[in-house]
Scaffold this active site. Structure first.
Site, PDB file in Angstrom:
ATOM      1  N   TYR A  90       0.787  -1.233   0.000  1.00 45.37           N
ATOM      2  CA  TYR A  90       0.000   0.000   0.000  1.00 45.37           C
ATOM      3  C   TYR A  90       0.822   1.288   0.000  1.00 45.37           C
ATOM      4  O   TYR A  90       0.682   2.115  -0.881  1.00 45.37           O
ATOM      5  CB  TYR A  90      -0.956   0.015   1.211  1.00 45.37           C
ATOM      6  CG  TYR A  90      -1.956  -1.108   1.145  1.00 45.37           C
ATOM      7  CD1 TYR A  90      -2.913  -1.146   0.139  1.00 45.37           C
ATOM      8  CD2 TYR A  90      -1.924  -2.150   2.055  1.00 45.37           C
ATOM      9  CE1 TYR A  90      -3.821  -2.190   0.044  1.00 45.37           C
ATOM     10  CE2 TYR A  90      -2.829  -3.208   1.971  1.00 45.37           C
ATOM     11  CZ  TYR A  90      -3.777  -3.218   0.967  1.00 45.37           C
ATOM     12  OH  TYR A  90      -4.664  -4.238   0.862  1.00 45.37           O
ATOM     13  N   PRO A 103     -11.225  -0.778  -1.967  1.00 48.58           N
ATOM     14  CA  PRO A 103     -12.380  -1.608  -2.308  1.00 48.58           C
ATOM     15  C   PRO A 103     -13.667  -0.982  -1.771  1.00 48.58           C
ATOM     16  O   PRO A 103     -13.610  -0.016  -1.000  1.00 48.58           O
ATOM     17  CB  PRO A 103     -12.083  -2.915  -1.567  1.00 48.58           C
ATOM     18  CG  PRO A 103     -11.283  -2.509  -0.378  1.00 48.58           C
ATOM     19  CD  PRO A 103     -10.517  -1.262  -0.759  1.00 48.58           C
ATOM     20  N   HIS A 329      -7.655   0.827   2.124  1.00 46.09           N
ATOM     21  CA  HIS A 329      -7.401  -0.584   2.412  1.00 46.09           C
ATOM     22  C   HIS A 329      -6.236  -0.842   3.375  1.00 46.09           C
ATOM     23  O   HIS A 329      -6.135  -1.922   3.966  1.00 46.09           O
ATOM     24  CB  HIS A 329      -7.117  -1.284   1.067  1.00 46.09           C
ATOM     25  CG  HIS A 329      -7.490  -2.719   1.011  1.00 46.09           C
ATOM     26  ND1 HIS A 329      -7.547  -3.529   2.123  1.00 46.09           N
ATOM     27  CD2 HIS A 329      -7.816  -3.517  -0.033  1.00 46.09           C
ATOM     28  CE1 HIS A 329      -7.893  -4.748   1.751  1.00 46.09           C
ATOM     29  NE2 HIS A 329      -8.065  -4.769   0.451  1.00 46.09           N
ATOM     30  N   SER A 445      -6.005 -15.231   4.188  1.00 45.07           N
ATOM     31  CA  SER A 445      -5.765 -14.632   5.492  1.00 45.07           C
ATOM     32  C   SER A 445      -4.669 -15.377   6.259  1.00 45.07           C
ATOM     33  O   SER A 445      -4.636 -16.600   6.277  1.00 45.07           O
ATOM     34  CB  SER A 445      -7.074 -14.681   6.281  1.00 45.07           C
ATOM     35  OG  SER A 445      -6.843 -14.268   7.591  1.00 45.07           O
ATOM     36  N   SER A 545     -10.188 -12.459  -5.044  1.00 40.25           N
ATOM     37  CA  SER A 545     -10.382 -12.525  -3.599  1.00 40.25           C
ATOM     38  C   SER A 545     -11.782 -13.007  -3.284  1.00 40.25           C
ATOM     39  O   SER A 545     -12.754 -12.562  -3.898  1.00 40.25           O
ATOM     40  CB  SER A 545     -10.189 -11.112  -3.043  1.00 40.25           C
ATOM     41  OG  SER A 545     -10.188 -11.152  -1.665  1.00 40.25           O
ATOM     42  N   GLN A 546     -11.859 -13.916  -2.313  1.00 40.21           N
ATOM     43  CA  GLN A 546     -13.183 -14.326  -1.848  1.00 40.21           C
ATOM     44  C   GLN A 546     -13.590 -13.404  -0.701  1.00 40.21           C
ATOM     45  O   GLN A 546     -12.872 -13.284   0.291  1.00 40.21           O
ATOM     46  CB  GLN A 546     -13.159 -15.775  -1.328  1.00 40.21           C
ATOM     47  CG  GLN A 546     -14.539 -16.193  -0.890  1.00 40.21           C
ATOM     48  CD  GLN A 546     -14.649 -17.531  -0.162  1.00 40.21           C
ATOM     49  OE1 GLN A 546     -15.494 -17.686   0.708  1.00 40.21           O
ATOM     50  NE2 GLN A 546     -13.836 -18.497  -0.517  1.00 40.21           N
TER      51      GLN A 546
HETATM   52  N1  COA Z   1     -15.774 -31.310   0.610  1.00 43.79           N
HETATM   53  C1  COA Z   1     -16.858 -30.736   1.161  1.00 43.79           C
HETATM   54  N2  COA Z   1     -16.831 -29.519   1.754  1.00 43.79           N
HETATM   55  C2  COA Z   1     -15.685 -28.846   1.750  1.00 43.79           C
HETATM   56  C3  COA Z   1     -14.520 -29.380   1.157  1.00 43.79           C
HETATM   57  C4  COA Z   1     -14.593 -30.669   0.568  1.00 43.79           C
HETATM   58  N3  COA Z   1     -13.547 -31.240  -0.005  1.00 43.79           N
HETATM   59  N4  COA Z   1     -13.524 -28.488   1.315  1.00 43.79           N
HETATM   60  C5  COA Z   1     -14.048 -27.417   1.966  1.00 43.79           C
HETATM   61  N5  COA Z   1     -15.347 -27.638   2.233  1.00 43.79           N
HETATM   62  C6  COA Z   1     -16.266 -26.777   2.973  1.00 43.79           C
HETATM   63  C7  COA Z   1     -15.596 -26.202   4.207  1.00 43.79           C
HETATM   64  O1  COA Z   1     -15.709 -27.063   5.293  1.00 43.79           O
HETATM   65  C8  COA Z   1     -16.399 -24.928   4.408  1.00 43.79           C
HETATM   66  O2  COA Z   1     -17.619 -25.277   5.006  1.00 43.79           O
HETATM   67  P1  COA Z   1     -18.532 -24.182   5.781  1.00 43.79           P
HETATM   68  O3  COA Z   1     -19.168 -23.348   4.698  1.00 43.79           O
HETATM   69  O4  COA Z   1     -19.507 -25.026   6.484  1.00 43.79           O
HETATM   70  O5  COA Z   1     -17.602 -23.400   6.657  1.00 43.79           O
HETATM   71  C9  COA Z   1     -16.701 -24.476   2.995  1.00 43.79           C
HETATM   72  O6  COA Z   1     -16.591 -25.657   2.182  1.00 43.79           O
HETATM   73  C10 COA Z   1     -15.770 -23.418   2.486  1.00 43.79           C
HETATM   74  O7  COA Z   1     -14.433 -23.878   2.452  1.00 43.79           O
HETATM   75  P2  COA Z   1     -13.453 -23.535   1.261  1.00 43.79           P
HETATM   76  O8  COA Z   1     -14.236 -23.209   0.051  1.00 43.79           O
HETATM   77  O9  COA Z   1     -12.432 -24.601   1.144  1.00 43.79           O
HETATM   78  O10 COA Z   1     -12.751 -22.195   1.601  1.00 43.79           O
HETATM   79  P3  COA Z   1     -12.487 -21.398   2.914  1.00 43.79           P
HETATM   80  O11 COA Z   1     -13.749 -20.920   3.476  1.00 43.79           O
HETATM   81  O12 COA Z   1     -11.552 -22.148   3.784  1.00 43.79           O
HETATM   82  O13 COA Z   1     -11.745 -20.146   2.270  1.00 43.79           O
HETATM   83  C11 COA Z   1      -9.837 -18.815   1.770  1.00 43.79           C
HETATM   84  C12 COA Z   1     -10.459 -20.205   1.718  1.00 43.79           C
HETATM   85  C13 COA Z   1      -8.455 -18.835   1.195  1.00 43.79           C
HETATM   86  C14 COA Z   1     -10.703 -17.847   0.942  1.00 43.79           C
HETATM   87  C15 COA Z   1      -9.825 -18.356   3.262  1.00 43.79           C
HETATM   88  O14 COA Z   1      -8.974 -19.192   3.992  1.00 43.79           O
HETATM   89  C16 COA Z   1      -9.313 -16.968   3.438  1.00 43.79           C
HETATM   90  O15 COA Z   1      -8.126 -16.744   3.632  1.00 43.79           O
HETATM   91  N6  COA Z   1     -10.216 -15.973   3.403  1.00 43.79           N
HETATM   92  C17 COA Z   1      -9.819 -14.580   3.503  1.00 43.79           C
HETATM   93  C18 COA Z   1      -9.664 -13.991   2.125  1.00 43.79           C
HETATM   94  C19 COA Z   1      -9.451 -12.519   2.216  1.00 43.79           C
HETATM   95  O16 COA Z   1      -8.570 -12.063   2.902  1.00 43.79           O
HETATM   96  N7  COA Z   1     -10.298 -11.756   1.518  1.00 43.79           N
HETATM   97  C20 COA Z   1     -10.308 -10.329   1.614  1.00 43.79           C
HETATM   98  C21 COA Z   1      -9.125  -9.692   1.003  1.00 43.79           C
HETATM   99  S1  COA Z   1      -9.249  -7.959   1.113  1.00 43.79           S
END
Ligand code: COA
Length: 671
Positions: A90, A103, A329, A445, A545-546
């Site tokens: 940044y 954002p 941000h 994260s 990004s999610q």
């Molecule tokens: N089979 C069935 N379910 C599964 C699965 C599989 N093989 N793998 C994952 N899932 C499920 C998980 O248990 C979770 O369930 P829930 O909805 O009940 O919690 C769900 O699917 C989501 O998991 P997944 O899609 O693997 O992703 P996550 O939620 O762990 O997200 C990241 C991954 C990288 C996005 C997250 O760790 C992260 O870092 N988020 C922050 C991103 C960020 O900083 N964004 C803003 C930037 S400004």
């Protein structure tokens, strides 16, 4: 105000009891780096890079020396990468904040029937902000725990405490993130209300009491009337904050010569947040126009001057119902922003407005208009800022798409990670549009660690490339079974990289640390960081990004390179919201084409999963033909590729659409 761009000061909830961010092993990082770049380079480029990397990693070489320095740094600091990362991500960035960096969250569109309705909405929202601030002041926010992959570990909370207390001060070479000292006694607090490009100080604590919603409405109403007074109107000074950071720093130093300006700047820099009362923006509202309006305000002719981009939280309430939050941000990530805005929207729906009838009649002192003393230089800088913003407005190619055919429940049923699946779909979309893989950034994260922010999941894996090639190149040999295996491998590789990143072992922060510590030691820049491969691998043409929400709203942001896409996605159980951005000035990109390729890819992936589940790998499918698709998503054209010279309404059928700078659109025929 103390400077925050080195080590953030300690407050309760900082996560001091969390583990320190690990320092990855040097050789592991170098191996992963080579694996990540190999398929993005030519053979010659890669062979050169291999030699450079080998040389960097030799026993007793540069790499080991720098690694030892990082080990020492890790021992001495709470987070060895924090300030390197903050500056690189940044504060060193000279680009204008709107679109390029800040954002926005877009709220559901509001239907304000009377002018007073939008003031009521703003008062209700602001009263939620004050309630949330009370929780922050009392350190009463519950600790967040990781969800999804490796769920359950506590997360560092310090980002929350910067939401309403920081300010990004522009500097000639580097900005500074400053924060107000937290005090035991509540200080008088104020927000700045922007209305018709004028800035007003709204005190929200009077006689040791926080103003209630009724009082807030009274004050907002006074502000609206004061803003309408044309005689008192001041030039749109907020436009200066939308300029490049160096230009704004220069303008600010002119402003600072006058004491009136110093006082006004001080009030803005110390406010809790901004509330921007916007005018109706003109075109019919849609998710796409609202997203664009949040990102740039529509330029000087609309609400572009009704902002102060240095302030982390700007709540926008448009008279036409286009509402949301624009964020600077550097103090926090989107996930923290979502938690805060969800609290506010739940507060607003859960506690109906307490304004039964008219606003409060109590005699509150009127809010003050901020005054400015204008020097001729400033007038010129306002005009040039307006021109620059106009170019940004015209340049942004925004496309928000709600994909209704399925959501994360379908993906979970396939026993796949929804996030990994969407990332593979994005790789497929890019390949379909452009016929090549590109360096991709997915933020992950690292809040499991002290002062953790994010690191990068490099989603353009070789496994994803193998899958997208099989899906697009129509090879006779790629039947469903093989494609499904490749999809599984791509998802597994992506999931593995995700886990590597969230456990602090990814490569981007590590490479940055090695590069920056060399600079700190005044060493000549190591060859590995001058290599073309390093530059290519850091050009994030796909920046993703999610940002999931549990309340109806979505996040959006701009691309990070001129020829790239910014893709933010919000997976819901039965649908997924995508905000895709790119720049019109690039002959290589087109957000609508990208969305069409994305939709087609998501449908193809679903159909592949369904066919494989039902065990039908017919000879017809083995020959690479697609069965008929059924989609809930409105797309004008199921096959997104266009031949050179074709207009958007003419469908075409090659499997890969390639854009190149020489020829705006080229199509690559299936092999
Ligand atoms: N089979 C069935 N379910 C599964 C699965 C599989 N093989 N793998 C994952 N899932 C499920 C998980 O248990 C979770 O369930 P829930 O909805 O009940 O919690 C769900 O699917 C989501 O998991 P997944 O899609 O693997 O992703 P996550 O939620 O762990 O997200 C990241 C991954 C990288 C996005 C997250 O760790 C992260 O870092 N988020 C922050 C991103 C960020 O900083 N964004 C803003 C930037 S400004």
């Amino acid at each position: 105000m103390p400077i925050l761009d080195q080590e953030p000061s300690k407050t309760e909830g900082d996560g001091d009891d969390l583990p320190k961010l690990p320092l990855p092993n040097l050789q592991d990082t170098l191996d992963i780096y080579l694996r990540c770049v190999k398929h993005l380079l030519t053979k010659e480029q890669f062979s050169r890079t291999q030699n450079i990397v080998k040389q960097f990693g030799v026993p007793g070489g540069e790499g080991e020396l720098l690694q030892r320095k990082l080990v020492e740094r890790r021992e001495k600091t709470a987070n060895w990468v924090y300030d390197f990362w903050l500056n690189d991500m940044y504060l060193n960035n000279r680009l204008a904040l709107p679109v390029n960096s800040s954002p926005a969250m877009v709220f559901p569109q509001q239907n304000f029937r009377l002018p007073i309705d939008y003031l009521r909405f703003a008062a209700h929202l602001l009263s939620g902000v004050l309630e949330y601030k009370t929780l922050l002041d009392a350190h009463a926010l519950p600790i967040d725990y990781a969800q999804g992959q490796l769920a359950g570990t506590p997360l560092c909370m310090e980002q929350y405490y910067r939401l309403f207390t920081s300010y990004r001060l522009p500097g000639p070479e580097r900005d500074t993130l400053v924060a107000q000292e937290s005090t035991v006694m509540p200080e008088p607090e104020h927000v700045i209300v922007a209305c018709k490009n004028q800035f007003f100080v709204l005190d929200v604590v009077m006689n040791f009491r926080r103003l209630n919603e009724r009082d807030l409405l009274t004050q907002l109403d006074k502000i609206l009337k004061m803003a309408e007074n044309e005689e008192e109107r001041q030039p749109p000074i907020g436009l200066l904050t939308s300029n490049g950071r160096t230009e704004w720093a220069e303008a600010r130093s002119f402003l600072m010569r006058e004491s009136t300006n110093r006082d006004s700047l001080d009030m803005i820099e110390r406010c809790l947040c901004l509330v921007c009362l916007d005018e109706a923006s003109g075109p019919q509202l849609s998710d796409t126009t609202c997203a664009a309006m949040m990102l740039h305000g529509g330029g000087a002719a609309k609400n572009g001057g009704n902002r102060w981009y240095d302030k982390p939280m700007q709540f926008v309430v448009g008279a036409d119902g286009c509402c949301g939050v624009v964020c600077e941000h550097s103090p926090f990530e989107g996930i923290v922003l979502v938690q805060c805005t969800e609290y506010l929207l739940k507060y607003m729906t859960g506690s109906p407005s307490k304004l039964v009838r008219a606003a409060s009649l109590s005699e509150l002192p009127a809010p003050r208009r901020l005054r400015w003393k204008f020097l001729p230089e400033i007038q010129k800088l306002i005009s040039s800022s307006a021109e620059k913003l106009e170019r940004l407005v015209k340049n942004l190619d925004m496309n928000v798409h709600k994909f209704y055919d399925y959501g994360k429940e379908f993906i979970k049923k396939q026993k796949m990670s929804p996030d990994a699946y969407v990332q593979v779909a994005l790789q497929l979309a890019f390949y379909r549009c452009h016929g090549r893989p590109v360096s991709t950034y997915e933020s992950a994260s690292i809040r499991r660690f002290q002062q953790g922010r994010v690191d990068n999941i490099r989603s353009a894996t070789p496994e994803a490339l193998a899958f997208v090639k099989a899906m697009t190149e129509g090879k006779l040999s790629s039947g469903d079974t093989e494609k499904m295996e490749l999809l599984q491998e791509a998802i597994n590789a992506q999931t593995k990289y995700t886990i590597l990143t969230i456990t602090g072992k990814a490569i981007d922060n590590h490479l940055l640390g090695l590069r920056e510590i060399a600079q700190e030691m005044k060493m000549e820049k190591p060859e590995i960081f001058k290599d073309e491969a390093y530059l290519i691998s850091n050009q994030f043409i796909l920046s993703t990004s999610q940002v999931p929400t549990t309340v109806e709203m979505f996040c959006c942001y701009g691309p990070v390179v001129p020829n790239g896409y910014g893709v933010c996605y919000n997976p819901q159980s039965d649908h997924i919201i995508f905000s895709v951005s790119s720049f019109h000035e690039s002959p290589l990109t087109c957000s609508a084409d990208f969305v069409r390729c994305l939709v087609q890819g998501l449908l193809d992936m679903r159909d592949l999963c369904n066919r494989c589940k039902h065990g039908s790998d017919s000879a017809e499918q083995r020959n690479g033909q697609m069965p008929e698709m059924h989609s809930h998503t409105k797309t004008s054209d199921k096959t997104p590729q266009r031949k050179s010279g074709q207009t958007k309404s003419q469908p075409a059928s090659p499997q890969v659409l390639v854009r190149s700078s020489e020829q705006k659109i080229q199509t690559k025929k299936p092999s």
